[in-house]
Design an enzyme around this catalytic site. Structure first.
Site, short mmCIF file in Angstrom:
data_model
loop_
_atom_site.label_atom_id
_atom_site.label_comp_id
_atom_site.label_asym_id
_atom_site.label_seq_id
_atom_site.Cartn_x
_atom_site.Cartn_y
_atom_site.Cartn_z
N VAL A 1 23.60 13.98 -14.01
CA VAL A 1 22.66 12.80 -14.36
C VAL A 1 22.50 11.67 -13.61
O VAL A 1 22.76 10.33 -14.22
CB VAL A 1 23.20 12.60 -16.11
N GLY B 1 18.37 13.42 -12.66
CA GLY B 1 18.72 13.84 -14.14
C GLY B 1 18.47 12.89 -15.29
O GLY B 1 17.98 13.41 -16.16
N GLU C 1 19.24 10.61 -0.54
CA GLU C 1 20.24 11.59 -1.08
C GLU C 1 21.44 10.74 -1.68
O GLU C 1 21.51 9.68 -0.99
CB GLU C 1 20.85 12.64 -0.03
N ASP D 1 18.51 16.54 5.74
CA ASP D 1 17.63 16.64 4.63
C ASP D 1 16.15 17.39 4.97
O ASP D 1 15.80 18.30 4.25
CB ASP D 1 17.11 15.34 3.75
N LYS E 1 14.80 21.30 4.05
CA LYS E 1 13.38 21.52 3.58
C LYS E 1 12.81 22.72 4.38
O LYS E 1 11.97 23.44 4.06
CB LYS E 1 12.63 20.21 3.38
N1 LIG Z 1 16.05 11.35 -5.37
C1 LIG Z 1 14.88 12.14 -4.86
O1 LIG Z 1 13.90 11.23 -4.79
C2 LIG Z 1 14.92 13.56 -4.80
C3 LIG Z 1 16.32 14.25 -4.95
N2 LIG Z 1 16.17 15.60 -4.88
C4 LIG Z 1 17.46 16.32 -5.21
O2 LIG Z 1 17.81 16.16 -6.56
C5 LIG Z 1 19.18 16.11 -6.77
C6 LIG Z 1 19.64 14.81 -7.40
O3 LIG Z 1 19.37 13.82 -6.62
P1 LIG Z 1 19.82 12.32 -7.08
O4 LIG Z 1 19.44 12.13 -8.84
O5 LIG Z 1 18.72 11.32 -6.43
O6 LIG Z 1 21.19 12.00 -6.75
P2 LIG Z 1 22.35 11.03 -7.68
O7 LIG Z 1 23.47 10.80 -6.99
O8 LIG Z 1 21.58 9.82 -8.25
O9 LIG Z 1 22.86 11.93 -8.89
C7 LIG Z 1 23.60 13.05 -8.63
C8 LIG Z 1 24.37 13.22 -9.91
O10 LIG Z 1 25.03 14.63 -9.82
C9 LIG Z 1 26.18 14.47 -10.55
N3 LIG Z 1 27.18 15.19 -9.79
C10 LIG Z 1 27.66 15.68 -8.61
N4 LIG Z 1 28.30 16.62 -8.54
C11 LIG Z 1 28.58 17.21 -9.56
C12 LIG Z 1 29.33 18.13 -10.03
N5 LIG Z 1 30.01 18.89 -9.21
N6 LIG Z 1 29.42 18.30 -11.58
C13 LIG Z 1 28.63 17.65 -12.29
N7 LIG Z 1 27.80 16.71 -12.01
C14 LIG Z 1 27.90 16.33 -10.60
C15 LIG Z 1 26.83 13.09 -10.22
O11 LIG Z 1 27.59 12.65 -11.03
P3 LIG Z 1 28.21 11.25 -11.21
O12 LIG Z 1 27.12 10.45 -11.94
O13 LIG Z 1 29.53 11.23 -11.84
O14 LIG Z 1 28.51 10.61 -9.83
C16 LIG Z 1 25.28 12.49 -10.36
O15 LIG Z 1 25.12 12.28 -11.95
C17 LIG Z 1 19.78 16.09 -5.18
O16 LIG Z 1 20.02 17.63 -4.90
C18 LIG Z 1 18.47 15.68 -4.26
O17 LIG Z 1 18.74 16.61 -2.87
C19 LIG Z 1 15.07 16.33 -4.57
C20 LIG Z 1 13.62 15.78 -4.32
C21 LIG Z 1 13.72 14.32 -4.40
N1 LIG Z 2 16.27 12.15 -0.01
C1 LIG Z 2 14.88 13.13 0.04
C2 LIG Z 2 14.80 13.07 -1.50
C3 LIG Z 2 14.00 14.26 -2.06
O1 LIG Z 2 14.29 15.45 -1.36
C4 LIG Z 2 13.94 12.39 0.56
O2 LIG Z 2 14.00 11.25 0.80
O3 LIG Z 2 12.73 13.04 0.73
#
Ligand SMILES: NC(=O)C1=CN([C@@H]2O[C@H](COP(=O)(O)OP(=O)(O)OC[C@H]3O[C@@H](n4cnc5c(N)ncnc54)[C@H](OP(=O)(O)O)[C@@H]3O)[C@@H](O)[C@H]2O)C=CC1
Ligand SMILES: N[C@@H](CC=O)C(=O)O
Ligand code: NA
Length: 357
Positions: free
Chosen positions: A11, A15, A205, A216, A220
């Site tokens: 989240v 999330g 990331e 990254d 992709k």
């Molecule tokens: N941000 C972007 O623009 C994009 C992101 N993505 C992908 O989306 C995914 C999420 O990215 P983003 O939301 O930016 O990352 P964040 O760091 O904002 O969020 C990651 C979340 O995952 C939780 N987490 C990590 N490990 C675990 C685990 N083992 N069990 C439960 N929860 C866990 C973290 O918990 P806690 O809060 O406790 O640290 C946090 O809530 C990644 O895989 C990223 O590559 C893909 C495309 C674009």
């Molecule tokens: N960190 C990545 C997030 C999406 O995949 C990016 O910057 O493109």
């Protein structure tokens, strides 16, 4: 919806946006949320009653391991869907176990599809053997919410021959270079300052070094290359240019890395100046030559008038060259950020719900 159940792991930026998009779906399209977790906290009930995400912070639910979560979801009184919004490798490695138990997976996490070829095969074998009961969708693993994966799958499934895929595949790298070295020759600050801005905007990331080291983008391209039919072993098997200064390669935490990055702002200025002397701009690009089986990721000096040079913000630009599209089919738009990434995840969830109900 009473007979479809939903578990959400992660989240953070994506999330949180996903949960708000989920809340706005019509009740008939919204599975019952029964599990939600962050890295050190989980919320669920033993009798599969709906839960509210706002209670996660104060939850005292016993932590379930991934195998325990699989068992919990498999025993739900209806079909379950897992949304993985982490970048965690262990969660990714558990997808085959979830799928084998009939639990569908929706995720923006690239790890499962860009690590070993055997994990890729296990995932899609499990989907095939489920006879339509368990599905996997990962549109946001490339180009965030842009329809990149679905387009490539449609091209391949309908018999087109993809010859080349190239463009800008990182929202972070796009934002960094569009801000640091725009075509008009100005610049919106020092390299390290712009890296901090990209992190604050939620483009990077969880650890920005995973963007700056090129992995990254390499992940992709591994995903796209595999979908185009190449048996790429993994992102370590082709040439990837890292923008991490040598001296910072062994730094422990991402916080320390960000603190020390300003010491190396001069290196990036040199790239920028070198390109400017040739009347060009520097950009981080990737390409897959399907016929040659070649994947490349790194910096390129780009002519100022080209579409790649003129991108804005965090935009991605993905060009598919195929037998049907010798002038490429082009997809362009924001390639990072919570809302646009969550849109791809929510869109995938809707597809699963439509097929399961
Ligand atoms: N941000 C972007 O623009 C994009 C992101 N993505 C992908 O989306 C995914 C999420 O990215 P983003 O939301 O930016 O990352 P964040 O760091 O904002 O969020 C990651 C979340 O995952 C939780 N987490 C990590 N490990 C675990 C685990 N083992 N069990 C439960 N929860 C866990 C973290 O918990 P806690 O809060 O406790 O640290 C946090 O809530 C990644 O895989 C990223 O590559 C893909 C495309 C674009
Ligand atoms: N960190 C990545 C997030 C999406 O995949 C990016 O910057 O493109
Ligand atoms: Na996408």
């Amino acid at each position: 919806m009473s007979n479809l159940y939903l578990a959400v792991i992660g989240v953070g930026g994506v999330g949180t946006a996903f949960l708000s998009q989920l809340a706005s779906l019509a009740p008939s399209m919204r599975p019952t949320l029964i599990f939600i977790s962050r890295s050190s906290r989980q919320l669920y009930t033993n009798d599969y009653k709906p839960i509210s995400p706002s209670n996660l912070q104060t939850s005292s639910s016993k932590l379930l391991s991934l195998p325990e979560l699989t068992t919990y979801l498999a025993a739900a009184p209806g079909k379950s869907i897992l949304v993985d919004n982490t970048s965690n490798q262990d969660v990714a490695a558990a997808y085959p176990s979830f799928l084998r138990k009939g639990i569908s997976v929706v995720t923006p996490n690239k790890k499962a599809f860009s690590s070993s070829l055997s994990l890729w095969n296990d995932i899609f074998d499990a989907v095939d053997k489920s006879n339509g009961k368990a599905m996997v969708y990962h549109e946001s693993s490339v180009g965030a919410g842009l329809p990149v994966i679905s387009t490539l799958k449609d091209l391949v499934a309908t018999g087109d021959q993809v010859t080349k895929i190239e463009g800008v595949f990182s929202g972070t790298m796009s934002f960094l270079f569009n801000s640091f070295a725009p075509v008009d020759g100005s610049g919106k600050g020092k390299w390290s300052e712009i890296v901090s801005q990209a992190k604050d905007a939620g483009y990077t990331e969880p650890d920005p070094r995973d963007d700056l080291n090129g992995m990254d983008v390499a992940r992709k391209l591994t995903i796209l290359a595999r979908l185009a039919g190449l048996k790429v072993q993994g992102p370590e098997n082709f040439s990837v240019q890292s923008l991490i200064p040598k001296e910072l390669e062994t730094v422990g935490s991402s916080e320390e890395f960000m603190q020390r990055l300003p010491e190396f702002d001069g290196d990036m200025e040199a790239y920028k100046d070198n390109a400017a002397k040739q009347g060009k701009v520097v950009r981080y690009v990737g390409s897959i030559d399907v016929a040659k089986g070649e994947v490349k990721v790194g910096l390129q000096m780009v002519d100022r008038g080209t579409p790649i040079a003129s991108l804005m913000g965090s935009d991605n630009l993905i060009c598919f060259y195929t037998k049907r599209y010798p002038c490429p089919l082009v997809i362009q738009g924001a390639g990072a950020g919570g809302e646009v990434t969550a849109m791809g995840v929510t869109g995938d969830l809707i597809k699963v719900v439509e097929r399961l109900r």
